[in-house]
Design a protein around this motif. Sequence first.
Motif, short mmCIF file in Angstrom:
data_model
loop_
_atom_site.label_atom_id
_atom_site.label_comp_id
_atom_site.label_asym_id
_atom_site.label_seq_id
_atom_site.Cartn_x
_atom_site.Cartn_y
_atom_site.Cartn_z
N GLY A 41 0.79 -1.22 0.00
CA GLY A 41 0.00 0.00 0.00
C GLY A 41 0.82 1.27 0.00
N VAL A 42 2.09 1.18 -0.39
CA VAL A 42 2.95 2.36 -0.47
C VAL A 42 2.93 2.86 -1.92
CG1 VAL A 42 5.29 3.25 -0.21
CG2 VAL A 42 4.43 1.54 1.40
N ASP A 43 2.48 4.09 -2.10
CA ASP A 43 2.44 4.71 -3.42
C ASP A 43 3.72 5.52 -3.59
OD1 ASP A 43 2.04 6.39 -5.64
OD2 ASP A 43 -0.09 6.66 -5.20
N GLN A 44 4.69 4.95 -4.33
CA GLN A 44 6.00 5.60 -4.46
C GLN A 44 5.92 6.93 -5.20
OE1 GLN A 44 9.61 3.05 -4.86
NE2 GLN A 44 8.11 1.52 -5.49
N ALA A 45 5.03 7.05 -6.17
CA ALA A 45 4.89 8.32 -6.90
C ALA A 45 4.36 9.41 -5.96
CB ALA A 45 3.97 8.15 -8.09
N ARG A 46 3.39 9.06 -5.14
CA ARG A 46 2.84 10.03 -4.18
C ARG A 46 3.88 10.39 -3.12
NH1 ARG A 46 1.06 10.07 0.67
NH2 ARG A 46 0.89 7.82 0.91
N LEU A 47 4.62 9.39 -2.67
CA LEU A 47 5.66 9.62 -1.66
C LEU A 47 6.70 10.61 -2.18
CD1 LEU A 47 6.48 8.58 1.16
CD2 LEU A 47 7.82 6.82 0.02
N ARG A 48 7.06 10.48 -3.45
CA ARG A 48 8.03 11.40 -4.04
C ARG A 48 7.43 12.79 -4.23
NH1 ARG A 48 10.71 11.56 -9.98
NH2 ARG A 48 12.30 13.08 -9.47
N ALA A 49 6.20 12.85 -4.74
CA ALA A 49 5.56 14.13 -5.03
C ALA A 49 5.25 14.92 -3.75
CB ALA A 49 4.27 13.91 -5.82
N GLU A 50 4.77 14.22 -2.73
CA GLU A 50 4.33 14.92 -1.51
C GLU A 50 5.43 15.09 -0.47
OE1 GLU A 50 0.82 13.00 -0.03
OE2 GLU A 50 -0.28 13.34 -1.90
N ASP A 51 6.32 14.11 -0.36
CA ASP A 51 7.33 14.15 0.70
C ASP A 51 8.76 14.27 0.18
OD1 ASP A 51 5.33 13.76 2.69
OD2 ASP A 51 5.36 11.61 2.30
N GLY A 52 8.94 14.17 -1.14
CA GLY A 52 10.29 14.24 -1.71
C GLY A 52 11.13 13.02 -1.37
N ILE A 53 10.47 11.90 -1.05
CA ILE A 53 11.17 10.69 -0.60
C ILE A 53 11.21 9.66 -1.73
CG2 ILE A 53 11.02 8.71 0.98
CD1 ILE A 53 11.83 11.24 2.44
N VAL A 54 12.38 9.08 -1.95
CA VAL A 54 12.55 7.97 -2.89
C VAL A 54 13.41 6.90 -2.23
CG1 VAL A 54 12.34 9.42 -4.96
CG2 VAL A 54 14.60 9.00 -3.97
N PHE A 55 13.34 5.69 -2.79
CA PHE A 55 14.18 4.60 -2.33
C PHE A 55 15.27 4.38 -3.37
CE2 PHE A 55 9.93 3.47 -0.63
CZ PHE A 55 10.23 3.61 0.71
#
Length: 129
Positions: A41-55
């Motif tokens: 349930g982790v949306d990587q695109a949203r995580l990057r767009a909203e929090d600036g976080i990537v793996f």
Amino acid sequence: MTHRFALRVYYEDTDLAGIVYYANYLKFIERGRSEWVRALGVDQARLRAEDGIVFAVRRVEADYLRPAVFDDRLEVETRLVGLGGARIILEQDVLRGDETLFSARVVLVCLGSDGRAARLPAEVRRKLA
């Protein structure tokens, strides 16, 4: 928790000898990790767009055990083995039936928009744990 991702070997995945080119196993396990995160349930695109976080992959230790060939049906098995402040440690295997063809230990780091290590967001940590 063990996540499984099924794939088939295509002609483009093989080398002149007709076996899977060694670097393509890294692509296979990348797909497995992406599907594992999505299943959690982790949306990587949203995580990057909203929090600036990537793996990002920091380290891979890999063992090539047996070859896969054109049209093989494979599964990528992904298991979480460690979780730190900004680090995720996974074990991943590529299997053909019960036979392990490739095995890797992968260290991921969580990066902020500045490219530096960042703590895993609490929501992501909760889903991984």
